[in-house]
Design an enzyme around this catalytic site. Sequence first.
Site, PDB file in Angstrom:
ATOM      1  N   LYS A   1      46.435  41.755  98.862  1.00 54.19           N
ATOM      2  CA  LYS A   1      47.506  41.873  98.036  1.00 54.19           C
ATOM      3  C   LYS A   1      48.658  40.909  98.091  1.00 54.19           C
ATOM      4  CE  LYS A   1      48.365  43.703  94.010  1.00 54.19           C
ATOM      5  NZ  LYS A   1      47.437  43.393  92.758  1.00 54.19           N
TER       6      LYS A   1
ATOM      7  N   SER B   1      44.281  42.970  88.571  1.00 53.17           N
ATOM      8  CA  SER B   1      45.102  44.024  88.923  1.00 53.17           C
ATOM      9  C   SER B   1      45.282  44.826  87.748  1.00 53.17           C
ATOM     10  CB  SER B   1      46.416  43.411  89.425  1.00 53.17           C
ATOM     11  OG  SER B   1      47.150  44.233  90.240  1.00 53.17           O
TER      12      SER B   1
END
Length: 590
Positions: free
Chosen positions: A191, A389
Amino acid sequence: MKQFFKFVLATVVGIVIVCIIMLFVVIGIIAAAASDGDVKVEDNSVLNVSFKTNIPERTPNNPLAGLDFLGFSDDKQLGLNDILSSIKKAKTDDHIKGIFITDSYLMAGQATAQEIRDALIDFKKSKKFIIAYSEVYTQGFYYMASVADKVYINPKGIFEFAGMSSQVTFFKGALDKLGIEAQIIKVGTYKSAVEPFFLDKMSDANRQQVTAYLGSLYNQFLGGVSASRKINKDSLYVIADQLKVRYPADALKYKLVDGLKYKDEVLNELKKLTNTDLDKNLKGVELPAYAKSSGADDNDKDVDSSNQIAMIYASGEINGGEGDDNSIGSDRISAALRKARLSDKVKAVVLRVNSPGGSSLASDVIWREVSLTKKVKPIIVSMGAYAASGGYYISCAADSIFAQPNTVTGSIGIFAILPNMQKLLNDKLGITFDGVKTGKYADLGDVSRPLTADERAILQDQINNGYDDFTKAVADGRKKSQAYINTIGQGRVWTGEQALKIGLVDRLGNINDAIASAAKKAKIKNYKLVAYPEQKGFFKSMSDDVQTRIKTNLLQKELGTNYAYYNQLKTLQGMIRVPQARLPFVAEHW
C-alpha cells in the site's frame, strides 16, 4: 436623499443590464446547442476523429462547452459513451465512407484508449477505411491509431516510441524542512499511497509491484501494436529500448507508419477514397457534431422501453456526499443504485467504475447498495482505466466483473495519515498550546503534538478492522477464502490481465461485453440503455460551471505551474485521519 435615490436607480439599472446580458447569453447558448443538433451528414462524408481534451466516461451536461464566456473559453468534452456509440453508428451509416483519425493528444488511461481501439477494430468489419495522420504521435495516440488501414506522419513530425515510465513525487524532504511528521497507519505491504510522505524513494515492495504492473501494461501495448502492424513483438521491444525511432523516416523504416505525407496529400487521398473531385472540399463531420446529429444513435429505436438496462457511471475519487460527473459521491451513486433496483423496468444493472479509490467509509456505503441490488437483479461491473482500492471495493459484490487487460485494479488495503506539526508550530513559528480535557483521548488527532503509543495502537486497530472488512467483502463477493484474498491483497496493484489470473475479475472485455452479459443474465434481448445518475439540469449546470471556471482560472493564473501541486495538497487534506482506500500518487507516461 437625492444622492440615495441616485444610488438606488444606478443599482436597479445595473441589475436590469446584467439580467439582459444573461438573457442574451442563455439565448446564445440555447441557439448554439440547437445548431449542434441540426448537423446534416452529407453523402460520401468522412468522420473526423480527434481527441484534444480529457475523455470522461460520459459527455458532461455543460451548456458553456465550446463557448468563450466571460473570458473563460473551454473546449467541448465528448464522453466515452458518445465516442463509442458514434463509431458504432458510423459503421452502418451509408453517409459515412470512412474514418479520419487526426492530431490528438489522447489524454486518457490505457484502458480508455483500449475501448476506443476496440470500437475502431469493430468498425473495420464494415470494410470502410480508416486513415490516420498526425504531426505528433504520442505513444497513447499511436496505440489507438495503429489500427488504421494507413498510418501517416508529417515528414517533419514527432514520433514517440520509447517505452513506458512511472514516477512518484515524494514530499518527505519538504515536510522535514517544514518540521512536519507524517504519522502513517496502514495495512498492506504494497500500500504505497503513503510512501511519498515518509520516504524519499520507492520501497522495494512498491518498486516490485510497479515493475510488474507496468510491465504488464507495456506487454499489452506492444501486443496491440504488433497485431495491428504485423510486426514481431520482440522487434518492437528492441526498437523502443534502443530508441531507434528518432525521426519520422525511422518510423517508416521500421514499418510503424505507412508513409511520410503532408496533410494536403492525405486529404487528397481521402478525396479519392470518397470519389470527391480534387478541386472540391472533402465532405466531413466532426465527432462531437456527429454524436449530437439527429439519428446519430439508434439505440432507442425499435426497443422495448419496459426492458431497461441501467448504466450507472461511477467515475473519479470516492468521497461522502453528492459528488458529480468527475467524482464519486456515496450519496449520489447509492441513490442511483437504489433507483435502478426499485424500478420494475430495469432488468439488470451495469456499474461502470473508473476510480482510483478514496474514502473507505464512502466505498463501504456504495458496496452495501451493490450487494442489495445483486439480491434482486443482475449487476455487472465494467472497469475503466482504474478500478482500484475503493474502486475495487465497490465492484467486488457484483455478479460478474469485466476489465480491460490494461485496467489498473486491486490495491486492496487501507491507510490513514495524521500530521504531527509540533516542530513547525513550536520551533519554527513559536506557537505553543495548552488546555484541559475531560477524557484521556478527548484530543485524539490533535496535529500540534505526536501520537502517543496508546493512540497509535487505537488507530492501527481501526485500520486493521477496516482491512478485515475489505478482505471479507472481497472474499464473499469473489467466493474465495479471506486468507487467499489477504495473499493477493496487501495493497498490491494488478492489471486486468493479472487480475483475471488470480480471480479478482471474471472476464477481459469492454463496456459492450459487460452490457451483453447483463442482458443475457437478465434473459432479455430487446432492451433500452438508461444512464444513471441523472445529470444536472441546464441552469444548475451553467451556474456551477461559471463558478468553477472563475475559481480555476484565478488559481491557475496565481499559481502557474504550481497548480498541479495545489491539487495534490487538496487531495492530501482530504486524506488526513480519515481511513483511505486509494491508489498512490503515480504519474505514468505512455
